[in-house]
Design a protein around this motif. Structure first.
Motif, PDB file in Angstrom:
ATOM      1  N   MET A   1      51.023  35.401  43.440  1.00 21.80           N
ATOM      2  CA  MET A   1      50.103  36.787  43.255  1.00 21.80           C
ATOM      3  C   MET A   1      48.679  36.366  43.646  1.00 21.80           C
ATOM      4  SD  MET A   1      52.079  38.731  40.903  1.00 21.80           S
ATOM      5  CE  MET A   1      51.167  39.308  39.747  1.00 21.80           C
ATOM      6  N   ALA A   2      48.328  36.903  44.535  1.00 20.45           N
ATOM      7  CA  ALA A   2      46.976  36.864  44.990  1.00 20.45           C
ATOM      8  C   ALA A   2      46.184  38.088  45.361  1.00 20.45           C
ATOM      9  CB  ALA A   2      47.140  36.139  46.484  1.00 20.45           C
ATOM     10  N   THR A   3      44.700  37.873  45.478  1.00 22.25           N
ATOM     11  CA  THR A   3      43.683  38.980  45.914  1.00 22.25           C
ATOM     12  C   THR A   3      44.560  39.579  47.102  1.00 22.25           C
ATOM     13  OG1 THR A   3      42.011  37.978  44.894  1.00 22.25           O
ATOM     14  CG2 THR A   3      41.418  39.536  46.576  1.00 22.25           C
ATOM     15  N   PRO A   4      44.339  40.882  47.438  1.00 25.52           N
ATOM     16  CA  PRO A   4      44.878  41.382  48.752  1.00 25.52           C
ATOM     17  C   PRO A   4      44.181  40.741  49.928  1.00 25.52           C
ATOM     18  CG  PRO A   4      44.416  43.282  47.212  1.00 25.52           C
ATOM     19  CD  PRO A   4      44.083  42.104  46.446  1.00 25.52           C
ATOM     20  N   PRO A   5      44.959  40.421  50.969  1.00 27.88           N
ATOM     21  CA  PRO A   5      44.535  39.843  52.174  1.00 27.88           C
ATOM     22  C   PRO A   5      43.177  40.169  52.549  1.00 27.88           C
ATOM     23  CG  PRO A   5      46.455  40.646  52.691  1.00 27.88           C
ATOM     24  CD  PRO A   5      46.175  40.910  51.213  1.00 27.88           C
ATOM     25  N   GLY A   6      42.899  41.667  52.706  1.00 29.73           N
ATOM     26  CA  GLY A   6      41.832  42.308  53.350  1.00 29.73           C
ATOM     27  C   GLY A   6      40.844  42.496  52.380  1.00 29.73           C
ATOM     28  N   VAL A   7      40.641  41.943  51.500  1.00 30.91           N
ATOM     29  CA  VAL A   7      39.378  41.969  50.511  1.00 30.91           C
ATOM     30  C   VAL A   7      38.398  40.727  51.011  1.00 30.91           C
ATOM     31  CG1 VAL A   7      38.347  41.882  48.399  1.00 30.91           C
ATOM     32  CG2 VAL A   7      40.484  43.012  48.670  1.00 30.91           C
ATOM     33  N   LEU A   8      37.099  41.155  51.523  1.00 25.27           N
ATOM     34  CA  LEU A   8      36.347  40.278  52.362  1.00 25.27           C
ATOM     35  C   LEU A   8      35.396  39.651  51.388  1.00 25.27           C
ATOM     36  CD1 LEU A   8      35.662  42.260  55.666  1.00 25.27           C
ATOM     37  CD2 LEU A   8      37.468  40.740  55.099  1.00 25.27           C
ATOM     38  N   ASN A   9      34.741  40.188  50.309  1.00 19.90           N
ATOM     39  CA  ASN A   9      33.678  39.649  49.889  1.00 19.90           C
ATOM     40  C   ASN A   9      33.997  39.526  48.255  1.00 19.90           C
ATOM     41  OD1 ASN A   9      31.132  39.481  51.862  1.00 19.90           O
ATOM     42  ND2 ASN A   9      32.291  41.532  52.300  1.00 19.90           N
ATOM     43  N   ASN A  10      34.255  40.640  47.697  1.00 23.07           N
ATOM     44  CA  ASN A  10      34.481  40.613  46.043  1.00 23.07           C
ATOM     45  C   ASN A  10      35.526  41.461  45.621  1.00 23.07           C
ATOM     46  OD1 ASN A  10      31.750  39.000  45.413  1.00 23.07           O
ATOM     47  ND2 ASN A  10      30.946  40.732  46.410  1.00 23.07           N
ATOM     48  N   TRP A  11      36.155  40.889  44.563  1.00 27.29           N
ATOM     49  CA  TRP A  11      36.939  41.735  43.724  1.00 27.29           C
ATOM     50  C   TRP A  11      36.381  41.710  42.040  1.00 27.29           C
ATOM     51  CZ3 TRP A  11      42.842  40.839  42.556  1.00 27.29           C
ATOM     52  CH2 TRP A  11      43.328  41.754  41.598  1.00 27.29           C
ATOM     53  N   PHE A  12      35.825  42.702  41.794  1.00 26.93           N
ATOM     54  CA  PHE A  12      35.396  42.733  40.436  1.00 26.93           C
ATOM     55  C   PHE A  12      36.233  43.493  39.450  1.00 26.93           C
ATOM     56  CE2 PHE A  12      31.280  42.905  43.160  1.00 26.93           C
ATOM     57  CZ  PHE A  12      30.852  41.493  42.700  1.00 26.93           C
ATOM     58  N   ASN A  13      36.615  43.081  38.420  1.00 26.17           N
ATOM     59  CA  ASN A  13      37.324  43.583  37.431  1.00 26.17           C
ATOM     60  C   ASN A  13      36.611  43.998  36.343  1.00 26.17           C
ATOM     61  OD1 ASN A  13      40.038  44.565  36.311  1.00 26.17           O
ATOM     62  ND2 ASN A  13      39.760  42.602  34.944  1.00 26.17           N
ATOM     63  N   LEU A  14      36.605  45.352  35.664  1.00 28.61           N
ATOM     64  CA  LEU A  14      35.787  45.556  34.437  1.00 28.61           C
ATOM     65  C   LEU A  14      36.671  46.083  33.390  1.00 28.61           C
ATOM     66  CD1 LEU A  14      33.727  45.612  36.780  1.00 28.61           C
ATOM     67  CD2 LEU A  14      32.469  47.534  35.727  1.00 28.61           C
ATOM     68  N   ALA A  15      36.546  45.572  32.357  1.00 31.44           N
ATOM     69  CA  ALA A  15      37.462  45.956  31.094  1.00 31.44           C
ATOM     70  C   ALA A  15      36.585  46.050  29.664  1.00 31.44           C
ATOM     71  CB  ALA A  15      38.726  45.155  30.880  1.00 31.44           C
ATOM     72  N   ASP A  16      36.835  47.345  28.998  1.00 33.64           N
ATOM     73  CA  ASP A  16      36.431  47.282  27.598  1.00 33.64           C
ATOM     74  C   ASP A  16      37.514  46.515  26.706  1.00 33.64           C
ATOM     75  OD1 ASP A  16      36.225  48.253  24.819  1.00 33.64           O
ATOM     76  OD2 ASP A  16      34.378  49.436  25.990  1.00 33.64           O
ATOM     77  N   ILE A  17      36.996  45.727  25.648  1.00 36.77           N
ATOM     78  CA  ILE A  17      37.798  45.074  24.767  1.00 36.77           C
ATOM     79  C   ILE A  17      38.715  45.715  24.016  1.00 36.77           C
ATOM     80  CG2 ILE A  17      36.079  45.055  22.858  1.00 36.77           C
ATOM     81  CD1 ILE A  17      38.445  42.186  24.069  1.00 36.77           C
ATOM     82  N   GLN A  18      38.353  47.258  23.772  1.00 35.68           N
ATOM     83  CA  GLN A  18      39.131  48.156  22.938  1.00 35.68           C
ATOM     84  C   GLN A  18      39.881  49.002  24.069  1.00 35.68           C
ATOM     85  OE1 GLN A  18      36.338  50.401  20.477  1.00 35.68           O
ATOM     86  NE2 GLN A  18      35.794  48.536  19.317  1.00 35.68           N
ATOM     87  N   ASP A  19      39.981  48.807  25.254  1.00 34.04           N
ATOM     88  CA  ASP A  19      40.900  49.658  26.251  1.00 34.04           C
ATOM     89  C   ASP A  19      42.047  48.926  25.952  1.00 34.04           C
ATOM     90  OD1 ASP A  19      42.212  50.814  28.212  1.00 34.04           O
ATOM     91  OD2 ASP A  19      40.594  50.603  29.594  1.00 34.04           O
TER      92      ASP A  19
END
Length: 336
Positions: free
Chosen positions: A225-243
């Motif tokens: 399981m890995a970041t998609p190969p074409g993502v060149l600079n960043n993968w940011f993941n945002l989540a709310d603790i109550q989500d």
């Protein structure tokens, strides 16, 4: 290079594309205003796929709350009374629950235990996702057979439209699953400058098992399981603790870096969406105007200006160097 931001909405029926796209942009601009980001929004396009699964969109003019087309959560501005609480204890609890769920439902090879339980949950609470993951159907032309292809193709069409641009994708909820599948298994060659997932269920056991199954098909049975190969600079993941949809918010634990070394960077944020004093920490609008999102967007947009400035400086340096060379050449000629 031209910059473009592509949004991908999540599950459930939606208002018409023009309206939802406008509200996404309104939420982003509101975040810029509230968080001191002095930038204009570049070209933005929303990948809209709700019409594949729903006959008619939600109607903001519908007054009957019992109607299936009643729009109960339109875009509303921030309540302006955001209270930031200490969620460290909640995070510890969520981390413990997430680890236990993975141990219970996932084998070491990421195949799924107790599939009947997850099937029940999908059927009852995530029908769009259930349709998306349908693998067996009686009639080839029925929606459940072709929905996954149709939905994925919407993203592919938009991405190919902007191929050659610097692309940021913002994918909400189920949209993050579809986006991940497209970028990993269908068009891994396309370059994405920045991937942002918001309220993402990518860390849930049932989703991990589905992704792992796809990996096994293309990698001789191995699961990586890995970041998609074409993502060149960043993968940011945002989540709310109550989500609750983003219950397992730490995607960095589940997805390894791609060959460029890009791995998910997890942010715990506060989703401030509220209507009639009812909060919804999963709503896209609250994510889109969060300070962390504004910073990510601002950096992406400003980099364009910095790059232009750098190119201008480099061009001037080159011109000055050429002038210097020509001057030296003339001096040498005059000495002859």
């Amino acid at each position: 290079m031209k910059k473009v931001i592509i949004g991908v909405h999540g599950l459930g029926n939606k208002p018409p594309k023009y309206l939802l796209e406008k509200w996404w942009k309104d939420a982003i601009k509101e975040g810029f205003c509230n968080n001191g980001v002095a930038n204009d929004l570049p070209e933005f396009e929303l990948v809209y796929w709700a019409d594949i699964l729903y006959e008619k969109p939600l109607n903001k003019w519908e007054k009957d709350a019992d109607s299936p087309y009643y729009l109960d959560e339109p875009y509303k501005k921030s309540p302006k009374r955001l209270e930031v609480e200490d969620t460290s204890f909640q995070q510890d609890v969520i981390d413990f629950i997430s680890n236990q769920l993975n141990k219970i439902f996932l084998n070491e090879d990421k195949t799924l235990n107790y599939g009947f339980i997850t099937d029940f949950i999908l059927h009852k609470y995530f029908k769009d996702l259930e349709i998306y993951y349908t693998e067996e159907c009686q009639i080839e032309d029925e929606l459940t057979c072709k929905a996954k292809y149709l939905i994925q193709n919407r993203i592919i069409e938009v991405l190919k439209k902007y191929e050659g641009c610097e692309i940021m994708i913002i994918a909400h909820s189920m949209g993050s699953i579809i986006t991940f599948d497209v970028l990993t298994f269908l068009i891994p060659e396309i370059n994405i400058h920045t991937l942002v997932t918001i309220g993402s269920p990518l860390g849930l056991p049932v989703v991990i098992s589905k992704i792992a199954s796809e990996y096994r098909k293309i990698s001789n049975g191995h699961t990586y399981m890995a970041t998609p190969p074409g993502v060149l600079n960043n993968w940011f993941n945002l989540a709310d603790i109550q989500d609750k949809v983003a219950l397992n918010y730490k995607l960095n634990d589940d997805f390894s870096p791609n060959l460029l070394g890009i791995s998910p960077i997890d942010f715990m944020i506060v989703n401030d969406y509220e209507i009639n004093k009812n909060k919804n920490p999963h709503k896209s609008f609250g994510y889109l105007r969060a300070p962390e999102m504004s910073k990510i967007l601002g950096d992406f947009i400003v980099r364009k200006k910095k790059n232009f400035a750098n190119r201008l400086v480099n061009k001037l340096d080159q011109v000055l160097e050429d002038i210097k060379v020509q001057t030296e050449f003339v001096k040498d000629r005059l000495k002859i």
